[in-house]
Design a protein around this motif. Structure first.
Motif, PDB file in Angstrom:
ATOM      1  N   GLY A 188     -11.812 -31.183 -14.384  1.00 31.05           N
ATOM      2  CA  GLY A 188     -11.477 -31.616 -13.030  1.00 31.05           C
ATOM      3  C   GLY A 188     -12.038 -30.688 -11.962  1.00 31.05           C
ATOM      4  O   GLY A 188     -12.302 -31.121 -10.835  1.00 31.05           O
ATOM      5  N   LEU A 205      -8.308 -42.888 -10.628  1.00 30.02           N
ATOM      6  CA  LEU A 205      -9.200 -42.201 -11.561  1.00 30.02           C
ATOM      7  C   LEU A 205      -8.451 -41.020 -12.163  1.00 30.02           C
ATOM      8  O   LEU A 205      -7.940 -40.177 -11.427  1.00 30.02           O
ATOM      9  CB  LEU A 205     -10.390 -41.722 -10.730  1.00 30.02           C
ATOM     10  CG  LEU A 205     -11.573 -41.058 -11.360  1.00 30.02           C
ATOM     11  CD1 LEU A 205     -12.169 -41.951 -12.433  1.00 30.02           C
ATOM     12  CD2 LEU A 205     -12.619 -40.801 -10.267  1.00 30.02           C
ATOM     13  N   GLN A 206      -8.325 -40.998 -13.480  1.00 30.74           N
ATOM     14  CA  GLN A 206      -7.666 -39.869 -14.156  1.00 30.74           C
ATOM     15  C   GLN A 206      -8.741 -39.010 -14.827  1.00 30.74           C
ATOM     16  O   GLN A 206      -9.536 -39.512 -15.616  1.00 30.74           O
ATOM     17  CB  GLN A 206      -6.671 -40.402 -15.183  1.00 30.74           C
ATOM     18  CG  GLN A 206      -5.952 -39.290 -15.943  1.00 30.74           C
ATOM     19  CD  GLN A 206      -5.044 -39.847 -17.007  1.00 30.74           C
ATOM     20  OE1 GLN A 206      -4.005 -40.416 -16.716  1.00 30.74           O
ATOM     21  NE2 GLN A 206      -5.440 -39.726 -18.257  1.00 30.74           N
ATOM     22  N   ILE A 207      -8.733 -37.726 -14.481  1.00 30.96           N
ATOM     23  CA  ILE A 207      -9.768 -36.824 -14.990  1.00 30.96           C
ATOM     24  C   ILE A 207      -9.091 -35.698 -15.749  1.00 30.96           C
ATOM     25  O   ILE A 207      -8.624 -34.714 -15.155  1.00 30.96           O
ATOM     26  CB  ILE A 207     -10.612 -36.256 -13.826  1.00 30.96           C
ATOM     27  CG1 ILE A 207     -11.245 -37.405 -13.034  1.00 30.96           C
ATOM     28  CG2 ILE A 207     -11.689 -35.311 -14.344  1.00 30.96           C
ATOM     29  CD1 ILE A 207     -11.138 -37.244 -11.570  1.00 30.96           C
ATOM     30  N   ILE A 216      -5.522 -36.649  -3.988  1.00 30.44           N
ATOM     31  CA  ILE A 216      -5.807 -35.997  -5.270  1.00 30.44           C
ATOM     32  C   ILE A 216      -4.487 -35.437  -5.804  1.00 30.44           C
ATOM     33  O   ILE A 216      -3.846 -34.622  -5.139  1.00 30.44           O
ATOM     34  CB  ILE A 216      -6.828 -34.845  -5.118  1.00 30.44           C
ATOM     35  CG1 ILE A 216      -8.155 -35.375  -4.552  1.00 30.44           C
ATOM     36  CG2 ILE A 216      -7.053 -34.142  -6.455  1.00 30.44           C
ATOM     37  CD1 ILE A 216      -9.187 -34.278  -4.249  1.00 30.44           C
ATOM     38  N   VAL A 249     -12.225 -39.872  -1.651  1.00 29.33           N
ATOM     39  CA  VAL A 249     -10.881 -40.086  -2.211  1.00 29.33           C
ATOM     40  C   VAL A 249      -9.825 -39.862  -1.116  1.00 29.33           C
ATOM     41  O   VAL A 249     -10.054 -39.092  -0.184  1.00 29.33           O
ATOM     42  CB  VAL A 249     -10.672 -39.130  -3.424  1.00 29.33           C
ATOM     43  CG1 VAL A 249     -10.846 -37.666  -3.036  1.00 29.33           C
ATOM     44  CG2 VAL A 249      -9.343 -39.334  -4.107  1.00 29.33           C
ATOM     45  N   TRP A 309     -15.568 -31.817 -11.496  1.00 24.76           N
ATOM     46  CA  TRP A 309     -15.575 -33.158 -10.904  1.00 24.76           C
ATOM     47  C   TRP A 309     -15.411 -33.077  -9.387  1.00 24.76           C
ATOM     48  O   TRP A 309     -16.159 -33.680  -8.620  1.00 24.76           O
ATOM     49  CB  TRP A 309     -14.457 -34.007 -11.511  1.00 24.76           C
ATOM     50  CG  TRP A 309     -14.340 -35.338 -10.853  1.00 24.76           C
ATOM     51  CD1 TRP A 309     -13.506 -35.679  -9.820  1.00 24.76           C
ATOM     52  CD2 TRP A 309     -15.126 -36.507 -11.128  1.00 24.76           C
ATOM     53  NE1 TRP A 309     -13.711 -36.971  -9.447  1.00 24.76           N
ATOM     54  CE2 TRP A 309     -14.697 -37.504 -10.236  1.00 24.76           C
ATOM     55  CE3 TRP A 309     -16.132 -36.799 -12.050  1.00 24.76           C
ATOM     56  CZ2 TRP A 309     -15.246 -38.790 -10.226  1.00 24.76           C
ATOM     57  CZ3 TRP A 309     -16.679 -38.084 -12.039  1.00 24.76           C
ATOM     58  CH2 TRP A 309     -16.235 -39.055 -11.147  1.00 24.76           C
ATOM     59  N   ARG A 355      -7.723 -44.870  -2.719  1.00 27.14           N
ATOM     60  CA  ARG A 355      -8.434 -44.195  -3.812  1.00 27.14           C
ATOM     61  C   ARG A 355      -7.650 -42.941  -4.210  1.00 27.14           C
ATOM     62  O   ARG A 355      -7.450 -42.038  -3.390  1.00 27.14           O
ATOM     63  CB  ARG A 355      -9.843 -43.806  -3.354  1.00 27.14           C
ATOM     64  CG  ARG A 355     -10.695 -44.995  -2.922  1.00 27.14           C
ATOM     65  CD  ARG A 355     -11.876 -44.563  -2.087  1.00 27.14           C
ATOM     66  NE  ARG A 355     -11.480 -43.909  -0.850  1.00 27.14           N
ATOM     67  CZ  ARG A 355     -12.312 -43.314   0.012  1.00 27.14           C
ATOM     68  NH1 ARG A 355     -13.592 -43.269  -0.254  1.00 27.14           N
ATOM     69  NH2 ARG A 355     -11.861 -42.747   1.109  1.00 27.14           N
ATOM     70  N   TRP A 372      -7.121 -39.874  -7.170  1.00 23.88           N
ATOM     71  CA  TRP A 372      -7.588 -39.177  -8.368  1.00 23.88           C
ATOM     72  C   TRP A 372      -6.434 -38.358  -8.932  1.00 23.88           C
ATOM     73  O   TRP A 372      -5.676 -37.721  -8.182  1.00 23.88           O
ATOM     74  CB  TRP A 372      -8.733 -38.213  -8.042  1.00 23.88           C
ATOM     75  CG  TRP A 372      -9.993 -38.858  -7.584  1.00 23.88           C
ATOM     76  CD1 TRP A 372     -10.297 -40.195  -7.575  1.00 23.88           C
ATOM     77  CD2 TRP A 372     -11.141 -38.179  -7.036  1.00 23.88           C
ATOM     78  NE1 TRP A 372     -11.559 -40.394  -7.064  1.00 23.88           N
ATOM     79  CE2 TRP A 372     -12.100 -39.173  -6.724  1.00 23.88           C
ATOM     80  CE3 TRP A 372     -11.438 -36.843  -6.792  1.00 23.88           C
ATOM     81  CZ2 TRP A 372     -13.336 -38.866  -6.174  1.00 23.88           C
ATOM     82  CZ3 TRP A 372     -12.677 -36.522  -6.242  1.00 23.88           C
ATOM     83  CH2 TRP A 372     -13.613 -37.529  -5.942  1.00 23.88           C
ATOM     84  N   GLN A 430      -8.390 -47.888  -6.588  1.00 26.85           N
ATOM     85  CA  GLN A 430      -9.023 -47.111  -7.664  1.00 26.85           C
ATOM     86  C   GLN A 430      -8.111 -45.947  -8.043  1.00 26.85           C
ATOM     87  O   GLN A 430      -7.660 -45.202  -7.167  1.00 26.85           O
ATOM     88  CB  GLN A 430     -10.365 -46.534  -7.190  1.00 26.85           C
ATOM     89  CG  GLN A 430     -11.066 -45.703  -8.238  1.00 26.85           C
ATOM     90  CD  GLN A 430     -11.925 -44.576  -7.636  1.00 26.85           C
ATOM     91  OE1 GLN A 430     -11.495 -43.832  -6.768  1.00 26.85           O
ATOM     92  NE2 GLN A 430     -13.143 -44.457  -8.128  1.00 26.85           N
ATOM     93  N   ILE A 455      -5.967 -35.254 -11.420  1.00 29.32           N
ATOM     94  CA  ILE A 455      -6.677 -34.206 -12.164  1.00 29.32           C
ATOM     95  C   ILE A 455      -5.701 -33.679 -13.218  1.00 29.32           C
ATOM     96  O   ILE A 455      -4.607 -33.192 -12.877  1.00 29.32           O
ATOM     97  CB  ILE A 455      -7.111 -33.048 -11.230  1.00 29.32           C
ATOM     98  CG1 ILE A 455      -7.913 -33.578 -10.039  1.00 29.32           C
ATOM     99  CG2 ILE A 455      -7.886 -31.993 -12.028  1.00 29.32           C
ATOM    100  CD1 ILE A 455      -9.266 -34.134 -10.351  1.00 29.32           C
TER     101      ILE A 455
END
Ligand code: SAM
Length: 282
Positions: A141, A106-108, A156, A153, A144, A81, A83, A104, A85
């Motif tokens: 971010g 995830l782009q924030i 990061i 996660v 988040w 996982r 992410w 996964q 940011i």
């Protein structure tokens, strides 16, 4: 030289500048968060500029995007996982998704307009956006990460603008503490950490804040990036683990293409310059 034919980013404090000869300005707008410009340059392809600072060019973005992602992903035992940011141009997302272990990504990014412009002017960076593992959200971010549950996660990646404006809080101890709390057991943060030639104070403050937040291992890595101030950039990995273990064989056997990164570059990037060792007693 006609100044109107050149885009120039001046570096306050360092009193230096980097310029690219431009063919034309393709787009400009004030988004809700920042001033966005896109140029077509003579030799670097398209160029994205945010609040006067160069972000991404077609020609040289591979250094940054590969070095923000692969060293960390090959230093984590099993990254599933991830992410990102910031990273609204989607270049880091594309590199992360090259890893089959990732379930996964995830782009924030706070600013949806950056991604919409990247889709038009940097389509090659956005080609993995429809991967079923990719999830693009447009929110702050900082919030988040603050609201995230523990163990949500593994890695990061903080692919942010400079520490002014909306990105300022992404360089704070409070933010790193929130990252620590939502990371899994061997979790790590990777943060773009500017230039070791120009920004040692910032790097020192960042490393200190990461340690104060509880991270046990810090590793700054170095790579060329001619577009950014001084042309010599860095990223800092802060890990919860006692040691960063490079999965060298997995890297050597990687099933995807890179332009810059490989196992030798990984090891070279981890070498610490003498002045850096002295400053941080490494
Ligand atoms: N490679 C670039 C560099 O080092 O100059 C960074 C590129 S990426 C386009 C930076 C992104 O960070 C921008 O799209 C911006 O919108 C995003 N950003 C800034 N502050 C943010 C925040 N608080 N939360 C999420 N994204 C943020």
């Amino acid at each position: 030289m006609n100044p109107s034919e050149w885009f120039t980013e001046q570096v306050p404090g360092a009193e230096s500048a980097f310029s690219l000869k431009i063919k034309q300005k393709l787009h400009e707008e004030q988004s809700e968060f920042q001033y966005l410009e896109i140029y077509e340059t003579e030799t670097f392809g398209n160029l994205m500029v945010i609040d006067g600072c160069t972000m991404v060019s077609t020609r040289d973005n591979f250094f940054y995007h590969e070095m923000m992602s692969h060293p960390a992903l090959y230093s984590h035992p099993d990254p599933k996982r991830v992410w990102i940011i910031g990273g609204g141009d989607c270049g880091t997302l594309k590199e992360v998704l090259k890893h089959q272990s990732v379930e996964q990504a995830l782009q924030i990014d706070i600013d949806e307009r950056v991604t919409r412009l990247a889709e038009i002017y940097f389509p090659e960076l956005c080609e993995s956006n429809n991967d079923p593992r990719a999830d693009l959200r447009f929110i702050d971010g900082i919030k988040w990460v603050k609201d995230a549950a523990p163990d949500s996660v593994d890695i990061i990646i903080v692919d942010s603008t400079d520490p002014i404006g909306p990105a300022e809080g992404l360089f704070s101890e409070a933010f790193y503490r929130d990252c620590y709390n939502c990371l899994s057991e061997n979790g790590m943060v990777v943060q773009q950490s500017e230039s070791a030639l120009y920004h040692m104070k910032l790097i020192g403050e960042m490393r200190n804040a990461m340690s104060q937040a509880g991270f046990k291992t810090l590793q700054t890595l170095f790579f060329p990036q001619c577009l950014y101030p001084s042309g010599w950039w860095s990223a800092t990995i802060a890990s919860k683990a006692d040691l960063l273990k490079f999965r060298e064989q997995d890297c050597a056997d990687k099933s995807f293409d890179t332009v810059y990164y490989n196992a030798d570059i990984h090891k070279a990037a981890m070498a610490q310059p003498e002045f850096f060792k002295k400053t941080f007693s490494l």
